[in-house]
Design an enzyme around this catalytic site. Structure first.
Site, PDB file in Angstrom:
ATOM      1  N   ARG A 104       1.994   1.388   3.997  1.00 40.41           N
ATOM      2  CA  ARG A 104       2.479   0.199   4.709  1.00 40.41           C
ATOM      3  C   ARG A 104       2.408  -1.021   3.804  1.00 40.41           C
ATOM      4  NH1 ARG A 104      -1.416  -0.154   9.764  1.00 40.41           N
ATOM      5  NH2 ARG A 104      -2.894   0.390   8.126  1.00 40.41           N
TER       6      ARG A 104
ATOM      7  N   TYR B  43     -10.578   0.276 -16.200  1.00 40.02           N
ATOM      8  CA  TYR B  43      -9.767   1.196 -16.983  1.00 40.02           C
ATOM      9  C   TYR B  43      -8.294   1.022 -16.582  1.00 40.02           C
ATOM     10  CZ  TYR B  43     -10.694   3.965 -12.739  1.00 40.02           C
ATOM     11  OH  TYR B  43     -10.845   4.387 -11.439  1.00 40.02           O
TER      12      TYR B  43
ATOM     13  N   ASP C 142      -5.297  -2.520  -5.962  1.00 38.99           N
ATOM     14  CA  ASP C 142      -5.878  -2.730  -4.635  1.00 38.99           C
ATOM     15  C   ASP C 142      -7.388  -2.574  -4.659  1.00 38.99           C
ATOM     16  OD1 ASP C 142      -5.484  -0.028  -5.215  1.00 38.99           O
ATOM     17  OD2 ASP C 142      -5.165   0.548  -3.124  1.00 38.99           O
ATOM     18  N   ARG C 143      -7.880  -1.577  -5.417  1.00 45.10           N
ATOM     19  CA  ARG C 143      -9.331  -1.381  -5.529  1.00 45.10           C
ATOM     20  C   ARG C 143      -9.974  -2.552  -6.261  1.00 45.10           C
ATOM     21  NH1 ARG C 143     -10.649   4.136  -8.260  1.00 45.10           N
ATOM     22  NH2 ARG C 143     -12.780   3.568  -7.608  1.00 45.10           N
TER      23      ARG C 143
ATOM     24  N   ASP D 227     -13.085   1.730   0.831  1.00 42.63           N
ATOM     25  CA  ASP D 227     -11.760   1.380   1.348  1.00 42.63           C
ATOM     26  C   ASP D 227     -11.158   2.602   2.023  1.00 42.63           C
ATOM     27  OD1 ASP D 227      -9.193   0.510   1.855  1.00 42.63           O
ATOM     28  OD2 ASP D 227      -8.938  -0.464  -0.081  1.00 42.63           O
TER      29      ASP D 227
ATOM     30  N   GLY E 180       0.812  -1.202   0.000  1.00 40.06           N
ATOM     31  CA  GLY E 180       0.000   0.000   0.000  1.00 40.06           C
ATOM     32  C   GLY E 180       0.848   1.256   0.000  1.00 40.06           C
TER      33      GLY E 180
ATOM     34  N   GLY F 210      -6.537   1.263  -9.646  1.00 37.87           N
ATOM     35  CA  GLY F 210      -5.598   0.662  -8.702  1.00 37.87           C
ATOM     36  C   GLY F 210      -5.876  -0.819  -8.506  1.00 37.87           C
TER      37      GLY F 210
ATOM     38  N   THR G 156      -4.968   5.060   3.071  1.00 36.60           N
ATOM     39  CA  THR G 156      -4.292   6.335   2.830  1.00 36.60           C
ATOM     40  C   THR G 156      -5.158   7.220   1.937  1.00 36.60           C
ATOM     41  OG1 THR G 156      -2.141   5.247   3.037  1.00 36.60           O
ATOM     42  CG2 THR G 156      -2.184   7.403   1.968  1.00 36.60           C
TER      43      THR G 156
END
Length: 243
Positions: free
Chosen positions: A14, A78, A84-85, A104, A11, A82, A107
């Site tokens: 972290r 697209y 992570d998303r 979410d 991330g 991200g 950060t």
């Protein structure tokens, strides 16, 4: 022999770790970003990263698998979405079904919605800590105020100290904004699940319980959505190879 493997989400602030035994989540933990001397692992490692500068420390690890956006089986993504998303949404679909809206609270504070296996869209704003930091760093007189992680109630809206005025302004605005997004989403998808995840997910859910208890009762909290997404992709990869 037990099939132990590690999921790592790199991330912005972290490293987020999870240890699995086959498909069973055993434990999770967070660490600061690393340098090369700190990389010592014994297990298969599945990595999703939003910080390219951290990737170099894991390139030489011969049991590392770097996940790309193309491996997440969501339609309509697209190129700059991200990873992570995408993983959090895919993990939510595996966990609570669809349609689903994932909030979410890391950060960055992101909202990402999907229906079936198709990305519908979302929004991004600074996370809670970034908002507090920006006032301190961008002004001459405002202090750096750290929100207590154990806070269970929102500050009074009409504050009488600078610190509580900062907390009131940020928190009441964020909660009202999230409420608006959730309301709009459920106007389109009335039966949709809504799930908080990320480091401040539990805290935001507590605040929702203060202001919108009826809505909060229908909203879930799951800090492991991205790990669930990695697990699902890894399992699908194993089935593909075995066939």
């Amino acid at each position: 022999m037990t099939n132990v493997w590690i999921a790592l989400v790199i991330g912005n602030s972290r490293l987020h770790w999870a240890e699995f035994s086959s498909d069973r989540l055993q434990k999770t933990w967070d660490t600061p970003h690393v340098n090369q001397d700190q990389v010592q692992l014994l297990h298969e490692l599945w990595i999703a990263s939003v910080v390219p500068s951290q990737n170099q420390f894991w390139q030489a690890y011969d049991r590392a698998h770097f996940l790309s956006l193309e491996q997440v089986p969501l339609q309509g993504m697209y190129p700059t979405l991200g990873i992570d998303r995408a993983l959090a949404v895919w993990g939510a679909i595996q966990t609570v079904g669809d349609p689903v809206l994932v909030i979410d609270a890391g950060t960055a504070l992101t909202l990402t919605g999907s229906n079936g296996d198709r990305l519908i869209g979302g929004a991004i704003l600074p996370g809670l800590k970034l908002q507090f930091q920006s006032l301190n760093q961008g002004t001459a007189a405002l202090p750096l105020f750290s929100l207590p992680l154990s806070a269970s109630s929102l500050p009074h809206r009409w504050a009488l100290t600078t610190e509580t005025a900062i907390a009131s302004g940020i928190l009441h605005t964020v909660i009202a904004g999230l409420h608006s997004f959730i309301h709009d989403w459920r106007q389109i998808y009335p039966t949709s699940a809504v799930v908080f995840t990320g480091g401040d997910g539990n805290l935001l859910h507590h605040y929702f319980q203060d202001l919108y208890p009826n809505l909060a009762s229908s909203v879930k909290v799951n800090p492991h959505l991205a790990f669930n997404g990695i697990r699902a992709i890894r399992k699908n990869n194993e089935l593909f190879i075995s066939n």
